[in-house]
Design an enzyme around this catalytic site. Structure first.
Site: not given
Length: 223
Positions: A11, A34, A36, A38, A67, A69, A138, A176
């Protein structure tokens, strides 16, 4: 349990954002990167958006594992597939029409993943597994890196693995959060086969050597 070679997705949440291209060059043995995303609404943190993902796409040949979020995943997720991400994962809790969204992601050329928070049960979603390529469980509350692995999720990983092995098509089972040399063995033994690791990789002096160690630990637990 179906034993598959473990896949490691470092990540970049734990990487040096000012030197992302250099950081990505330090993990050549990664199976994917990976990323993220957000929005400070679905989770209490704000990271990066589509323009940065597009820049990451230009900076590496490694597959991108997005990913999301974010709230309103139905609206925003397809754009990340169109930006060249090989896999896009949305949260079940943030999608009004997860089956339709998964089909849109696949139509845009990406693999479709669905993520569940630690307290979200997997059973209500078992019927839609054929629409997915990956299920992400998660193992921390989403939002911040560096959290401790939640062992309370291990029974859910086992139940999900049992359901995936009995399904019509092979699905990846990703975990994760809090993944390190110790916890990756517990997650792998429970049935996970794709592992997101942030600080355990980029916090090491040699990130790629750390990846090799994590992969070895996971493989040992699977056999």
């Amino acid at each position: 349990m179906t034993a598959r070679p473990p896949r490691l997705h470092p990540s970049i949440l734990s990487a040096d954002f000012a030197r992302l291209a250099d950081e990505l060059a330090r993990i050549p043995s990664a199976d994917a990167v990976h990323v993220d995303v957000m929005d400070n609404h679905f989770v209490p943190n704000l990271t990066l958006g589509l323009p940065v993902v597009e820049a990451i796409r230009r900076a590496t040949d490694l597959p991108l594992d997005l990913h999301l979020m974010i709230e309103d995943a139905d609206r925003w997720a397809p754009g990340y597939a169109e930006a060249g991400a090989e896999s896009v994962t949305f949260h079940a809790e943030a999608s009004a029409a997860p089956v339709r969204l998964a089909r849109e992601l696949r139509a845009a050329g990406a693999k479709a993943g669905m993520a569940l928070r630690p307290a979200t049960a997997v059973e209500p979603y078992l019927d839609m597994l054929p629409e997915l390529d990956m299920l992400l469980l998660m193992t921390v509350e989403p939002g911040f890196g560096g959290q401790a692995f939640l062992d309370v999720v291990l029974p859910k990983i086992r139940r999900a693995r049992h359901a995936l092995d009995g399904g019509p098509a092979p699905l990846a089972l990703q975990v994760d959060g809090g993944v390190n040399r110790e916890t990756i063995e517990r997650a792998a033994e429970a049935g996970a086969d794709v592992f997101v690791a942030g600080s355990a990789v980029f916090g090491a002096e040699d990130p790629d050597a750390a990846l090799v160690g994590l992969r070895t630990a996971a493989a040992r637990a699977c056999h």
